[in-house]
Design a protein around this motif. Structure first.
Motif, PDB file in Angstrom:
ATOM      1  N   UNK A 211       0.853  -1.186   0.000  1.00 41.13           N
ATOM      2  CA  UNK A 211       0.000   0.000   0.000  1.00 41.13           C
ATOM      3  C   UNK A 211       0.895   1.243   0.000  1.00 41.13           C
TER       4      UNK A 211
ATOM      5  N   UNK B 299       0.969   4.824   1.271  1.00 42.17           N
ATOM      6  CA  UNK B 299       0.242   5.631   2.258  1.00 42.17           C
ATOM      7  C   UNK B 299       0.908   6.992   2.323  1.00 42.17           C
TER       8      UNK B 299
ATOM      9  N   UNK C  17      -3.509   5.113  -0.396  1.00 47.26           N
ATOM     10  CA  UNK C  17      -4.164   5.678   0.788  1.00 47.26           C
ATOM     11  C   UNK C  17      -3.623   7.093   0.991  1.00 47.26           C
TER      12      UNK C  17
ATOM     13  N   UNK D  52      -3.942  10.175   3.529  1.00 46.45           N
ATOM     14  CA  UNK D  52      -4.518  10.411   4.850  1.00 46.45           C
ATOM     15  C   UNK D  52      -3.847  11.589   5.542  1.00 46.45           C
TER      16      UNK D  52
ATOM     17  N   UNK E  47      -3.229  11.383   8.914  1.00 39.70           N
ATOM     18  CA  UNK E  47      -2.538  10.822  10.073  1.00 39.70           C
ATOM     19  C   UNK E  47      -2.361   9.320   9.837  1.00 39.70           C
TER      20      UNK E  47
ATOM     21  N   UNK F 291      -1.527   7.036  11.712  1.00 40.94           N
ATOM     22  CA  UNK F 291      -1.822   6.149  12.843  1.00 40.94           C
ATOM     23  C   UNK F 291      -2.992   5.213  12.534  1.00 40.94           C
ATOM     24  N   UNK F 292      -3.820   5.580  11.577  1.00 40.52           N
ATOM     25  CA  UNK F 292      -5.021   4.799  11.279  1.00 40.52           C
ATOM     26  C   UNK F 292      -4.719   3.575  10.399  1.00 40.52           C
ATOM     27  N   UNK F 293      -3.518   3.513   9.823  1.00 39.69           N
ATOM     28  CA  UNK F 293      -3.201   2.357   8.977  1.00 39.69           C
ATOM     29  C   UNK F 293      -2.465   1.284   9.770  1.00 39.69           C
ATOM     30  N   UNK F 294      -2.672   0.066   9.384  1.00 42.83           N
ATOM     31  CA  UNK F 294      -1.931  -1.029  10.009  1.00 42.83           C
ATOM     32  C   UNK F 294      -1.302  -1.892   8.927  1.00 42.83           C
TER      33      UNK F 294
ATOM     34  N   UNK G 272     -12.201   8.964  12.672  1.00 41.00           N
ATOM     35  CA  UNK G 272     -11.591   9.108  11.349  1.00 41.00           C
ATOM     36  C   UNK G 272     -12.678   8.949  10.286  1.00 41.00           C
TER      37      UNK G 272
ATOM     38  N   UNK H 122      -6.610  16.146   9.620  1.00 38.65           N
ATOM     39  CA  UNK H 122      -5.836  14.990  10.097  1.00 38.65           C
ATOM     40  C   UNK H 122      -6.721  13.777  10.337  1.00 38.65           C
TER      41      UNK H 122
ATOM     42  N   UNK I  74      -8.974  12.709   8.139  1.00 39.94           N
ATOM     43  CA  UNK I  74      -9.506  12.205   6.867  1.00 39.94           C
ATOM     44  C   UNK I  74      -8.581  11.155   6.252  1.00 39.94           C
ATOM     45  N   UNK I  75      -9.175  10.114   5.710  1.00 40.25           N
ATOM     46  CA  UNK I  75      -8.434   9.067   5.001  1.00 40.25           C
ATOM     47  C   UNK I  75      -9.175   8.773   3.701  1.00 40.25           C
ATOM     48  N   UNK I  76      -8.493   8.963   2.572  1.00 40.25           N
ATOM     49  CA  UNK I  76      -9.063   8.617   1.265  1.00 40.25           C
ATOM     50  C   UNK I  76      -8.279   7.422   0.735  1.00 40.25           C
ATOM     51  N   UNK I  77      -8.960   6.320   0.530  1.00 36.64           N
ATOM     52  CA  UNK I  77      -8.217   5.121   0.158  1.00 36.64           C
ATOM     53  C   UNK I  77      -8.965   4.334  -0.908  1.00 36.64           C
ATOM     54  N   UNK I  78      -8.256   3.389  -1.499  1.00 33.65           N
ATOM     55  CA  UNK I  78      -8.874   2.519  -2.482  1.00 33.65           C
ATOM     56  C   UNK I  78      -9.471   1.277  -1.835  1.00 33.65           C
TER      57      UNK I  78
ATOM     58  N   UNK J  88      -6.861  -1.608   4.845  1.00 36.77           N
ATOM     59  CA  UNK J  88      -5.615  -1.096   5.420  1.00 36.77           C
ATOM     60  C   UNK J  88      -5.849  -0.277   6.697  1.00 36.77           C
ATOM     61  N   UNK J  89      -7.096   0.072   6.989  1.00 36.30           N
ATOM     62  CA  UNK J  89      -7.344   0.858   8.201  1.00 36.30           C
ATOM     63  C   UNK J  89      -7.740  -0.060   9.361  1.00 36.30           C
ATOM     64  N   UNK J  90      -7.373   0.363  10.538  1.00 38.27           N
ATOM     65  CA  UNK J  90      -7.793  -0.389  11.725  1.00 38.27           C
ATOM     66  C   UNK J  90      -8.447   0.567  12.719  1.00 38.27           C
TER      67      UNK J  90
END
Lengths: 169, 169
Positions: free
Chosen positions: A79, A81, A111, A113, A115, A117-120, B79, B108, B110-114, B118-120
């Motif tokens: 990914x 990010x 991705x 973003x 921040x 911190x939201x991804x793992x 988020x 901070x 906001x997350x824009x992803x495909x 990948x988010x937790x």
């Protein structure tokens, strides 16, 4: 992306030369946060370059980043990010840039973003300690002018994509 | 965002009326994937509406979404995760939309992803089973025309933001 896949530092050097007629070295930028000289007087302007239209769209890929990423993409679930939301213009520019220079990646792998911190995940390669610190997997610090002083507490430091390859491929 | 915070279904109804002079009901859209009639003939066009400039920028917030989100934002680390990368024009439009309608949130968040895998986090509110299925925390399915048929295996279903409030506040 910035200073890991894309040469943001090189772009700042180019923009600074355009505006002030002086070509900085990477060492100059490494020292920027400490200096009290002519360069420091332009610090605010330098920090605004990423908000300028075209800044991200015209970055050059870092050396070997494309070849190594293509190989990583075959072996891992990759990914990209990027903390892009701070620079509103950058969202579309970064997407176009990835489609041009990393065409083997799919948009589902991107991705953007505010921040990280939201991804793992299992492994993160980043140029900023604050992004690595909130990550629970293996942390790889990619050397850049602004992180030469960062202590490697828990990070593996790499100086190039060839070093990434030797660690992960 | 779409069909959870923003009324994407309402926008499709408006665009369809603009193009074909017929005002669909939400029930019509709920049946869209099964129908073999005049509406089905326009299915491809309907699917292209989100690629049209302005589609995301002019959505209306769903009823009570702003008030409940503002309260959630005081109690939780919130988020906003949106699968926006599929629609390149949507990135900047969604950012502007959030800044207009959810001004109490910070970029901070906001997350824009495909791909939301990948988010937790601890709790996810989403309208799509595929997003909830890859999430390891509590899964809340927000009712929308396209998920009426979805079985609630492991999901808590909510039909409105007032129901979100009663679960989480």
């Amino acid at each position: 992306m910035d200073d890991v896949m894309a040469d943001a530092t090189g772009q700042i050097i180019n923009f600074y030369e355009r505006d002030y007629g002086v070509r900085l070295t990477r060492q100059d930028l490494q020292n920027l946060h400490q200096r009290e000289d002519a360069l420091a007087a332009h610090r605010e302007k330098i920090r605004k370059y990423p908000f300028e239209k075209g800044f991200f769209r015209t970055l050059l890929p870092l050396q070997d980043s494309q070849q190594v990423m293509e190989a990583l993409n075959l072996k891992y679930e990759v990914f990209i990010v990027s903390a892009a939301v701070e620079f509103p213009l950058s969202l579309h520019e970064k997407l176009e840039w990835l489609e041009e220079h990393f065409a083997f990646l799919h948009w589902k792998q991107f991705v953007f973003c505010g921040n990280k911190a939201v991804v793992h995940g299992d492994i993160m390669i980043d140029d900023l300690g604050r992004n690595l610190d909130s990550f629970t997997g293996q942390k790889i610090l990619f050397t850049a002018p602004h992180n030469h002083h960062v202590r490697q507490n828990g990070y593996t430091r790499v100086d190039s994509w060839l070093q990434v390859a030797s660690h992960l491929l």
